[in-house]
Write a protein that holds these residues in place. Sequence first.
Motif, PDB file in Angstrom:
ATOM      1  N   SER A   1       0.641  -6.255   0.541  1.00 65.11           N
ATOM      2  CA  SER A   1      -0.096  -7.466   1.384  1.00 65.11           C
ATOM      3  C   SER A   1       0.133  -6.923   2.236  1.00 65.11           C
ATOM      4  CB  SER A   1       0.911  -8.705   1.221  1.00 65.11           C
ATOM      5  OG  SER A   1       0.437 -10.094   1.789  1.00 65.11           O
ATOM      6  N   THR A   2       0.284  -7.908   3.262  1.00 63.96           N
ATOM      7  CA  THR A   2       0.095  -7.705   5.040  1.00 63.96           C
ATOM      8  C   THR A   2       1.452  -8.517   5.255  1.00 63.96           C
ATOM      9  OG1 THR A   2      -1.347 -10.088   5.807  1.00 63.96           O
ATOM     10  CG2 THR A   2      -2.179  -7.348   5.892  1.00 63.96           C
ATOM     11  N   THR A   3       1.563  -9.325   4.847  1.00 62.10           N
ATOM     12  CA  THR A   3       2.554 -10.315   4.856  1.00 62.10           C
ATOM     13  C   THR A   3       4.267  -9.862   3.705  1.00 62.10           C
ATOM     14  OG1 THR A   3       2.015 -11.559   3.026  1.00 62.10           O
ATOM     15  CG2 THR A   3       1.379 -12.692   5.234  1.00 62.10           C
ATOM     16  N   CYS A   4       4.250  -8.643   3.478  1.00 62.20           N
ATOM     17  CA  CYS A   4       5.055  -8.369   2.447  1.00 62.20           C
ATOM     18  C   CYS A   4       5.930  -6.794   3.834  1.00 62.20           C
ATOM     19  CB  CYS A   4       4.795  -7.329   1.118  1.00 62.20           C
ATOM     20  SG  CYS A   4       5.973  -6.020   0.235  1.00 62.20           S
ATOM     21  N   ALA A   5       6.801  -7.263   4.140  1.00 65.88           N
ATOM     22  CA  ALA A   5       7.460  -6.270   5.014  1.00 65.88           C
ATOM     23  C   ALA A   5       8.177  -4.615   4.221  1.00 65.88           C
ATOM     24  CB  ALA A   5       8.823  -6.795   5.256  1.00 65.88           C
ATOM     25  N   PRO A   6       8.171  -4.762   3.094  1.00 68.77           N
ATOM     26  CA  PRO A   6       8.708  -3.170   2.452  1.00 68.77           C
ATOM     27  C   PRO A   6       7.682  -2.698   2.316  1.00 68.77           C
ATOM     28  CG  PRO A   6       9.789  -4.821   1.315  1.00 68.77           C
ATOM     29  CD  PRO A   6       8.768  -5.884   2.542  1.00 68.77           C
ATOM     30  N   CYS A   7       6.578  -3.499   1.905  1.00 66.74           N
ATOM     31  CA  CYS A   7       5.058  -2.740   1.610  1.00 66.74           C
ATOM     32  C   CYS A   7       4.558  -2.032   3.457  1.00 66.74           C
ATOM     33  CB  CYS A   7       3.628  -4.035   1.696  1.00 66.74           C
ATOM     34  SG  CYS A   7       3.747  -5.097   0.479  1.00 66.74           S
ATOM     35  N   VAL A   8       5.034  -2.798   4.609  1.00 71.45           N
ATOM     36  CA  VAL A   8       4.381  -2.737   5.910  1.00 71.45           C
ATOM     37  C   VAL A   8       5.161  -1.485   5.772  1.00 71.45           C
ATOM     38  CG1 VAL A   8       4.136  -3.258   7.964  1.00 71.45           C
ATOM     39  CG2 VAL A   8       3.443  -4.525   6.403  1.00 71.45           C
TER      40      VAL A   8
ATOM     41  N   LEU B   1       3.728   1.635   4.189  1.00 73.30           N
ATOM     42  CA  LEU B   1       1.981   2.110   4.569  1.00 73.30           C
ATOM     43  C   LEU B   1       2.363   3.386   5.360  1.00 73.30           C
ATOM     44  CD1 LEU B   1       0.208  -0.569   4.882  1.00 73.30           C
ATOM     45  CD2 LEU B   1       0.216   0.512   3.222  1.00 73.30           C
ATOM     46  N   PRO B   2       2.894   4.205   6.626  1.00 67.60           N
ATOM     47  CA  PRO B   2       2.695   4.927   7.082  1.00 67.60           C
ATOM     48  C   PRO B   2       3.491   5.962   6.383  1.00 67.60           C
ATOM     49  CG  PRO B   2       4.841   3.899   8.375  1.00 67.60           C
ATOM     50  CD  PRO B   2       3.642   2.582   7.361  1.00 67.60           C
ATOM     51  N   HIS B   3       3.982   6.534   5.133  1.00 70.76           N
ATOM     52  CA  HIS B   3       4.131   7.211   4.465  1.00 70.76           C
ATOM     53  C   HIS B   3       2.893   7.579   4.371  1.00 70.76           C
ATOM     54  CE1 HIS B   3       8.355   6.605   5.647  1.00 70.76           C
ATOM     55  NE2 HIS B   3       8.851   5.742   4.561  1.00 70.76           N
ATOM     56  N   PHE B   4       2.277   6.626   3.401  1.00 76.28           N
ATOM     57  CA  PHE B   4       1.171   6.835   2.554  1.00 76.28           C
ATOM     58  C   PHE B   4       0.222   7.554   3.371  1.00 76.28           C
ATOM     59  CE2 PHE B   4       3.985   4.152  -0.311  1.00 76.28           C
ATOM     60  CZ  PHE B   4       2.690   4.529  -1.639  1.00 76.28           C
TER      61      PHE B   4
ATOM     62  N   GLY C   1       5.071  -8.713 -10.980  1.00 82.23           N
ATOM     63  CA  GLY C   1       4.062  -9.604  -9.636  1.00 82.23           C
ATOM     64  C   GLY C   1       4.943  -8.911  -8.673  1.00 82.23           C
ATOM     65  N   ASN C   2       5.987  -8.707  -8.011  1.00 81.45           N
ATOM     66  CA  ASN C   2       6.797  -8.067  -7.114  1.00 81.45           C
ATOM     67  C   ASN C   2       5.252  -7.422  -6.461  1.00 81.45           C
ATOM     68  OD1 ASN C   2       8.049 -10.113  -7.047  1.00 81.45           O
ATOM     69  ND2 ASN C   2      10.024  -9.077  -7.872  1.00 81.45           N
ATOM     70  N   ILE C   3       5.364  -6.647  -5.040  1.00 81.71           N
ATOM     71  CA  ILE C   3       5.054  -5.744  -4.304  1.00 81.71           C
ATOM     72  C   ILE C   3       6.145  -5.278  -3.665  1.00 81.71           C
ATOM     73  CG2 ILE C   3       2.941  -6.424  -5.217  1.00 81.71           C
ATOM     74  CD1 ILE C   3       2.585  -7.645  -2.005  1.00 81.71           C
ATOM     75  N   PRO C   4       5.939  -4.544  -2.617  1.00 84.25           N
ATOM     76  CA  PRO C   4       4.739  -2.932  -3.266  1.00 84.25           C
ATOM     77  C   PRO C   4       4.882  -2.631  -4.554  1.00 84.25           C
ATOM     78  CG  PRO C   4       6.566  -2.240  -1.768  1.00 84.25           C
ATOM     79  CD  PRO C   4       7.179  -3.352  -1.991  1.00 84.25           C
ATOM     80  N   VAL C   5       4.265  -2.051  -5.295  1.00 77.77           N
ATOM     81  CA  VAL C   5       3.644  -1.586  -6.530  1.00 77.77           C
ATOM     82  C   VAL C   5       2.576  -0.336  -6.693  1.00 77.77           C
ATOM     83  CG1 VAL C   5       2.973  -1.731  -8.820  1.00 77.77           C
ATOM     84  CG2 VAL C   5       4.777  -2.911  -8.231  1.00 77.77           C
ATOM     85  N   THR C   6       3.087   0.870  -7.177  1.00 75.31           N
ATOM     86  CA  THR C   6       2.453   1.655  -6.610  1.00 75.31           C
ATOM     87  C   THR C   6       1.764   2.551  -8.308  1.00 75.31           C
ATOM     88  OG1 THR C   6       2.678   2.499  -4.554  1.00 75.31           O
ATOM     89  CG2 THR C   6       1.748   4.233  -5.065  1.00 75.31           C
ATOM     90  N   ILE C   7       0.497   2.583  -8.756  1.00 72.65           N
ATOM     91  CA  ILE C   7       0.025   3.467 -10.035  1.00 72.65           C
ATOM     92  C   ILE C   7      -0.500   4.726  -9.557  1.00 72.65           C
ATOM     93  CG2 ILE C   7      -0.267   2.840 -11.912  1.00 72.65           C
ATOM     94  CD1 ILE C   7      -0.629  -0.523 -11.836  1.00 72.65           C
ATOM     95  N   PHE C   8      -0.237   5.799 -10.186  1.00 69.64           N
ATOM     96  CA  PHE C   8      -0.650   6.560 -10.490  1.00 69.64           C
ATOM     97  C   PHE C   8      -1.166   7.413 -11.784  1.00 69.64           C
ATOM     98  CE2 PHE C   8       3.139   6.607  -8.036  1.00 69.64           C
ATOM     99  CZ  PHE C   8       2.978   7.394  -6.795  1.00 69.64           C
ATOM    100  N   TYR C   9      -2.941   7.254 -11.164  1.00 74.80           N
ATOM    101  CA  TYR C   9      -3.989   8.311 -11.981  1.00 74.80           C
ATOM    102  C   TYR C   9      -4.626   9.141 -12.565  1.00 74.80           C
ATOM    103  CZ  TYR C   9      -4.489   2.495 -12.668  1.00 74.80           C
ATOM    104  OH  TYR C   9      -3.776   1.151 -13.055  1.00 74.80           O
ATOM    105  N   LYS C  10      -4.647   9.780 -13.697  1.00 77.99           N
ATOM    106  CA  LYS C  10      -5.132  11.048 -13.237  1.00 77.99           C
ATOM    107  C   LYS C  10      -6.190  10.774 -15.110  1.00 77.99           C
ATOM    108  CE  LYS C  10      -5.093  15.539 -13.260  1.00 77.99           C
ATOM    109  NZ  LYS C  10      -4.594  16.158 -12.009  1.00 77.99           N
TER     110      LYS C  10
ATOM    111  N   ASN D   1       5.678   2.816  -9.940  1.00 77.77           N
ATOM    112  CA  ASN D   1       6.523   2.678  -9.251  1.00 77.77           C
ATOM    113  C   ASN D   1       6.680   1.346  -8.621  1.00 77.77           C
ATOM    114  OD1 ASN D   1       8.408   4.669  -7.229  1.00 77.77           O
ATOM    115  ND2 ASN D   1       7.362   2.486  -6.198  1.00 77.77           N
ATOM    116  N   ASP D   2       7.653   0.948  -8.722  1.00 78.12           N
ATOM    117  CA  ASP D   2       7.687  -0.582  -8.940  1.00 78.12           C
ATOM    118  C   ASP D   2       8.833  -0.876  -7.964  1.00 78.12           C
ATOM    119  OD1 ASP D   2       8.298  -3.444  -9.064  1.00 78.12           O
ATOM    120  OD2 ASP D   2       8.929  -4.046 -10.505  1.00 78.12           O
ATOM    121  N   GLY D   3       7.698  -1.086  -6.166  1.00 80.22           N
ATOM    122  CA  GLY D   3       8.775  -1.210  -5.532  1.00 80.22           C
ATOM    123  C   GLY D   3       8.667  -0.310  -4.465  1.00 80.22           C
ATOM    124  N   GLU D   4       8.941  -0.318  -2.922  1.00 80.48           N
ATOM    125  CA  GLU D   4       8.945   0.383  -1.806  1.00 80.48           C
ATOM    126  C   GLU D   4       9.132   2.239  -2.176  1.00 80.48           C
ATOM    127  OE1 GLU D   4      10.983   1.233   2.800  1.00 80.48           O
ATOM    128  OE2 GLU D   4      10.820  -0.908   1.577  1.00 80.48           O
ATOM    129  N   MET D   5       8.515   3.180  -1.197  1.00 80.27           N
ATOM    130  CA  MET D   5       8.159   4.345  -2.099  1.00 80.27           C
ATOM    131  C   MET D   5       8.727   4.558  -0.663  1.00 80.27           C
ATOM    132  SD  MET D   5       5.733   5.037  -4.468  1.00 80.27           S
ATOM    133  CE  MET D   5       5.594   7.084  -5.156  1.00 80.27           C
TER     134      MET D   5
END
Length: 161
Positions: free
Chosen positions: A50-57, A60-63, A127-136, A144-148
């Motif tokens: 979300s744009t309002t989630c500090a860890p998400c923002v 994002l440059p790493h992503f 329900g917390n973000i950031p969350v990243t899910i990897f699919y194959k 992954n629950d939390g900042e990466m």
Amino acid sequence: MKNLISLLILFLGVIIFKAQQKVISIVKYEELEKRIQEEGEKLLVVNFWSTTCAPCVKELPHFMEVNNKNADNPKFKMILVSLDRLVDKERVIKFIKNKNLTAEVILLDDIKRMNTWIPRFEKKWDGNIPVTIFYKNGEKVHFNDGEMSKEELENIITKYL
């Protein structure tokens, strides 16, 4: 010479278009689930933010670095799923432009049913973000629950790509 100039203009136009997403897809959970299945054999990185989630923002440059590094790989795809409210759509589009987000961004307009779709993505997700899910192959391979960090992201991608 004319052909070279025309080719250069076309190339620059494509780069500018890819770097500045002007339209954002608005989807419900079922549509996102279908998109995940449609990606087939690709390693699909789905980041909820979300744009309002500090860890998400912050992450994002790493992503974007990792997305740009893998952009030419046909077996890789990244989707950024914004959990901002639909009324904040224009803010999300402005954020995409300002942060130069090159991965596809979609807006998940399904907040009222969060308690239904969150456990369908991952039972452990609170329900917390950031969350990243990897699919194959449409199957979840990592949650992954939390900042990466960039290193964590790259290691997981390398493992499954």
